[in-house]
Design a protein around this motif. Structure first.
Motif, PDB file in Angstrom:
ATOM      1  N   PHE A  10       0.807  -1.220   0.000  1.00 48.92           N
ATOM      2  CA  PHE A  10       0.000   0.000   0.000  1.00 48.92           C
ATOM      3  C   PHE A  10       0.844   1.276   0.000  1.00 48.92           C
ATOM      4  O   PHE A  10       0.307   2.373   0.019  1.00 48.92           O
ATOM      5  CB  PHE A  10      -0.940   0.007   1.207  1.00 48.92           C
ATOM      6  CG  PHE A  10      -2.120  -0.899   1.051  1.00 48.92           C
ATOM      7  CD1 PHE A  10      -3.262  -0.477   0.388  1.00 48.92           C
ATOM      8  CD2 PHE A  10      -2.084  -2.193   1.539  1.00 48.92           C
ATOM      9  CE1 PHE A  10      -4.351  -1.315   0.221  1.00 48.92           C
ATOM     10  CE2 PHE A  10      -3.173  -3.049   1.390  1.00 48.92           C
ATOM     11  CZ  PHE A  10      -4.304  -2.610   0.720  1.00 48.92           C
ATOM     12  N   LYS A  11       2.171   1.136   0.003  1.00 50.19           N
ATOM     13  CA  LYS A  11       3.037   2.311  -0.025  1.00 50.19           C
ATOM     14  C   LYS A  11       3.260   2.757  -1.464  1.00 50.19           C
ATOM     15  O   LYS A  11       3.657   1.961  -2.311  1.00 50.19           O
ATOM     16  CB  LYS A  11       4.388   1.998   0.625  1.00 50.19           C
ATOM     17  CG  LYS A  11       4.346   1.914   2.134  1.00 50.19           C
ATOM     18  CD  LYS A  11       5.758   1.822   2.702  1.00 50.19           C
ATOM     19  CE  LYS A  11       5.756   1.914   4.216  1.00 50.19           C
ATOM     20  NZ  LYS A  11       7.127   1.905   4.772  1.00 50.19           N
ATOM     21  N   SER A  12       3.024   4.043  -1.735  1.00 48.37           N
ATOM     22  CA  SER A  12       3.292   4.564  -3.074  1.00 48.37           C
ATOM     23  C   SER A  12       4.745   5.028  -3.152  1.00 48.37           C
ATOM     24  O   SER A  12       5.474   5.023  -2.153  1.00 48.37           O
ATOM     25  CB  SER A  12       2.356   5.725  -3.401  1.00 48.37           C
ATOM     26  OG  SER A  12       2.782   6.920  -2.770  1.00 48.37           O
ATOM     27  N   ASP A  13       5.151   5.453  -4.338  1.00 52.74           N
ATOM     28  CA  ASP A  13       6.524   5.930  -4.508  1.00 52.74           C
ATOM     29  C   ASP A  13       6.655   7.434  -4.229  1.00 52.74           C
ATOM     30  O   ASP A  13       7.710   8.014  -4.428  1.00 52.74           O
ATOM     31  CB  ASP A  13       7.032   5.616  -5.915  1.00 52.74           C
ATOM     32  CG  ASP A  13       6.158   6.232  -7.005  1.00 52.74           C
ATOM     33  OD1 ASP A  13       5.136   6.881  -6.660  1.00 52.74           O
ATOM     34  OD2 ASP A  13       6.485   6.073  -8.190  1.00 52.74           O
ATOM     35  N   LYS A  14       5.570   8.045  -3.750  1.00 54.09           N
ATOM     36  CA  LYS A  14       5.589   9.472  -3.426  1.00 54.09           C
ATOM     37  C   LYS A  14       5.924   9.653  -1.947  1.00 54.09           C
ATOM     38  O   LYS A  14       5.327   9.013  -1.082  1.00 54.09           O
ATOM     39  CB  LYS A  14       4.225  10.110  -3.726  1.00 54.09           C
ATOM     40  CG  LYS A  14       3.809   9.988  -5.191  1.00 54.09           C
ATOM     41  CD  LYS A  14       4.684  10.839  -6.077  1.00 54.09           C
ATOM     42  CE  LYS A  14       4.168  10.895  -7.502  1.00 54.09           C
ATOM     43  NZ  LYS A  14       4.505   9.726  -8.297  1.00 54.09           N
ATOM     44  N   GLN A  15       6.869  10.540  -1.655  1.00 57.19           N
ATOM     45  CA  GLN A  15       7.285  10.789  -0.286  1.00 57.19           C
ATOM     46  C   GLN A  15       6.391  11.848   0.370  1.00 57.19           C
ATOM     47  O   GLN A  15       6.197  12.922  -0.195  1.00 57.19           O
ATOM     48  CB  GLN A  15       8.742  11.255  -0.243  1.00 57.19           C
ATOM     49  CG  GLN A  15       9.738  10.190  -0.655  1.00 57.19           C
ATOM     50  CD  GLN A  15       9.664   8.963   0.231  1.00 57.19           C
ATOM     51  OE1 GLN A  15       9.653   9.066   1.460  1.00 57.19           O
ATOM     52  NE2 GLN A  15       9.612   7.791  -0.385  1.00 57.19           N
ATOM     53  N   PRO A  16       5.850  11.567   1.553  1.00 55.47           N
ATOM     54  CA  PRO A  16       5.005  12.552   2.248  1.00 55.47           C
ATOM     55  C   PRO A  16       5.755  13.848   2.538  1.00 55.47           C
ATOM     56  O   PRO A  16       6.953  13.839   2.818  1.00 55.47           O
ATOM     57  CB  PRO A  16       4.628  11.830   3.546  1.00 55.47           C
ATOM     58  CG  PRO A  16       4.762  10.380   3.237  1.00 55.47           C
ATOM     59  CD  PRO A  16       5.919  10.288   2.279  1.00 55.47           C
ATOM     60  N   THR A  17       5.021  14.942   2.461  1.00 52.91           N
ATOM     61  CA  THR A  17       5.595  16.259   2.765  1.00 52.91           C
ATOM     62  C   THR A  17       5.165  16.748   4.143  1.00 52.91           C
ATOM     63  O   THR A  17       5.286  17.930   4.447  1.00 52.91           O
ATOM     64  CB  THR A  17       5.181  17.290   1.701  1.00 52.91           C
ATOM     65  OG1 THR A  17       3.743  17.332   1.619  1.00 52.91           O
ATOM     66  CG2 THR A  17       5.744  16.919   0.336  1.00 52.91           C
ATOM     67  N   TRP A  18       4.644  15.841   4.973  1.00 52.27           N
ATOM     68  CA  TRP A  18       4.268  16.215   6.329  1.00 52.27           C
ATOM     69  C   TRP A  18       5.506  16.605   7.137  1.00 52.27           C
ATOM     70  O   TRP A  18       6.626  16.161   6.842  1.00 52.27           O
ATOM     71  CB  TRP A  18       3.562  15.054   7.027  1.00 52.27           C
ATOM     72  CG  TRP A  18       2.236  14.708   6.436  1.00 52.27           C
ATOM     73  CD1 TRP A  18       1.295  15.566   5.951  1.00 52.27           C
ATOM     74  CD2 TRP A  18       1.686  13.383   6.272  1.00 52.27           C
ATOM     75  NE1 TRP A  18       0.199  14.872   5.493  1.00 52.27           N
ATOM     76  CE2 TRP A  18       0.408  13.540   5.685  1.00 52.27           C
ATOM     77  CE3 TRP A  18       2.139  12.111   6.585  1.00 52.27           C
ATOM     78  CZ2 TRP A  18      -0.418  12.463   5.390  1.00 52.27           C
ATOM     79  CZ3 TRP A  18       1.327  11.024   6.290  1.00 52.27           C
ATOM     80  CH2 TRP A  18       0.062  11.193   5.700  1.00 52.27           C
ATOM     81  N   CYS A  19       5.298  17.401   8.163  1.00 49.02           N
ATOM     82  CA  CYS A  19       6.409  17.797   9.028  1.00 49.02           C
ATOM     83  C   CYS A  19       7.002  16.552   9.699  1.00 49.02           C
ATOM     84  O   CYS A  19       6.262  15.633  10.076  1.00 49.02           O
ATOM     85  CB  CYS A  19       5.939  18.757  10.115  1.00 49.02           C
ATOM     86  SG  CYS A  19       5.231  20.304   9.497  1.00 49.02           S
ATOM     87  N   PRO A  20       8.321  16.506   9.879  1.00 49.29           N
ATOM     88  CA  PRO A  20       8.912  15.384  10.616  1.00 49.29           C
ATOM     89  C   PRO A  20       8.290  15.256  12.004  1.00 49.29           C
ATOM     90  O   PRO A  20       8.182  16.241  12.731  1.00 49.29           O
ATOM     91  CB  PRO A  20      10.388  15.773  10.711  1.00 49.29           C
ATOM     92  CG  PRO A  20      10.619  16.662   9.536  1.00 49.29           C
ATOM     93  CD  PRO A  20       9.340  17.442   9.377  1.00 49.29           C
ATOM     94  N   GLY A  21       7.843  14.058  12.336  1.00 51.29           N
ATOM     95  CA  GLY A  21       7.203  13.838  13.629  1.00 51.29           C
ATOM     96  C   GLY A  21       5.700  13.967  13.615  1.00 51.29           C
ATOM     97  O   GLY A  21       5.037  13.695  14.632  1.00 51.29           O
TER      98      GLY A  21
END
Length: 288
Positions: A10-21
């Motif tokens: 279920f993991k895509s190849d796009k990296q989340p842009t959420w804040c670390p943590g």
């Protein structure tokens, strides 16, 4: 459904842009693990999200997905599920998206009891727009737009769900990976609308409702021997208890009848036949 599905599928190849943590990482991981544990695969899963930090979750998950408009994810999810009942539909949102502009849709999605799962990442603040008070913020919570606090009672989403006739109400904590996954999995397996409010701390703009706060405050109902989630009156008392924060399944109706079964919708409407329906032009001429 497949028993060979893995969490990583279920993991895509796009990296989340959420804040670390950000708590949304843990929330999403639990959602993916729960989907895999229930035998769903990306090919039979549809994720719908609205606007907010949670809005791009469909981009970060490998499945069918739609990034909708603010507060309107639930009606889209309901439409998808009713059109193609073979899909596992999961709607994701935040406390602003779900309990402010989307509150009306939330009430009616609950009462219709469509067989899908709604996961709300509740960080008690508007994170994407840089830290304003949200519907679930504390009355004395100070922000740049409410320097003296909002002076408004926060929305209790669990109480709103119960009053609207919910058949499954739960609450989890994004940092407790195992329990969060278990709770979301139980919501997926429920016959009807599975609602999970997830405490998902915002590490950038909320220094009150933190990881440490929830670790110290949360009471896990699975450890309370006398708690019965099928007892609606007990659930009501617990949900309205303003002195404690709870995690677990607060209420579930074991006799829940999903919308599609109640209304006799047992066919797949996603396959559209070629050509116009019979007598369609006669109907058009009647009103033209």
């Amino acid at each position: 459904m497949s028993s060979d599905v893995r969490f990583t599928d279920f993991k895509s190849d796009k990296q989340p842009t959420w804040c670390p943590g950000c708590g949304d990482f843990g929330t999403m991981n639990g959602m993916m693990k729960a989907l895999a544990n229930t035998g769903n695969s990306p090919d039979d899963t549809f994720v719908v999200a609205g606007i907010g930090c949670s809005g791009k979750i469909g981009t970060y998950m490998h499945s069918y997905a739609l990034h909708g408009v603010h507060g309107r994810a639930l009606p889209v999810g309901a439409g998808v599920k009713l059109a193609n009942p073979d899909l596992e539909v999961m709607v994701a949102g935040g406390d602003g998206d779900g309990y402010s502009i989307g509150a009306g849709h939330f009430v009616h999605a609950v009462r219709r009891n469509v067989d899908m799962t709604y996961v709300v990442m509740d960080n008690r603040i508007y994170g994407l727009t840089k830290g304003q008070a949200s519907p679930t913020s504390r009355e004395d919570f100070e922000t740049s737009t409410t320097p003296e606090g909002s002076k408004q009672s926060p929305v209790n989403p669990l109480a709103l769900a119960l009053a609207s006739g919910a058949s499954f109400i739960a609450q989890s904590f994004s940092s407790d990976a195992m329990r969060h996954t278990e709770i979301v999995q139980e919501a997926i397996e429920h016959d009807g609308f599975g609602f999970v409010n997830v405490f998902s701390p915002c590490v950038t703009f909320n220094d009150v409702d933190t990881y440490d706060y929830f670790r110290d405050s949360l009471v896990d109902l699975s450890e309370e021997e006398d708690y019965d989630p099928t007892d609606r009156e007990q659930a009501k008392e617990t949900i309205l208890d303003a002195d404690k924060e709870y995690m677990g399944v607060l209420y579930k109706d074991e006799d829940s009848v999903p919308y599609s079964e109640r209304h006799g919708l047992d066919s797949d409407m996603s396959e559209i036949p070629d050509g116009a329906p019979e007598d369609a032009m006669d109907l058009v001429r009647e009103f033209y």
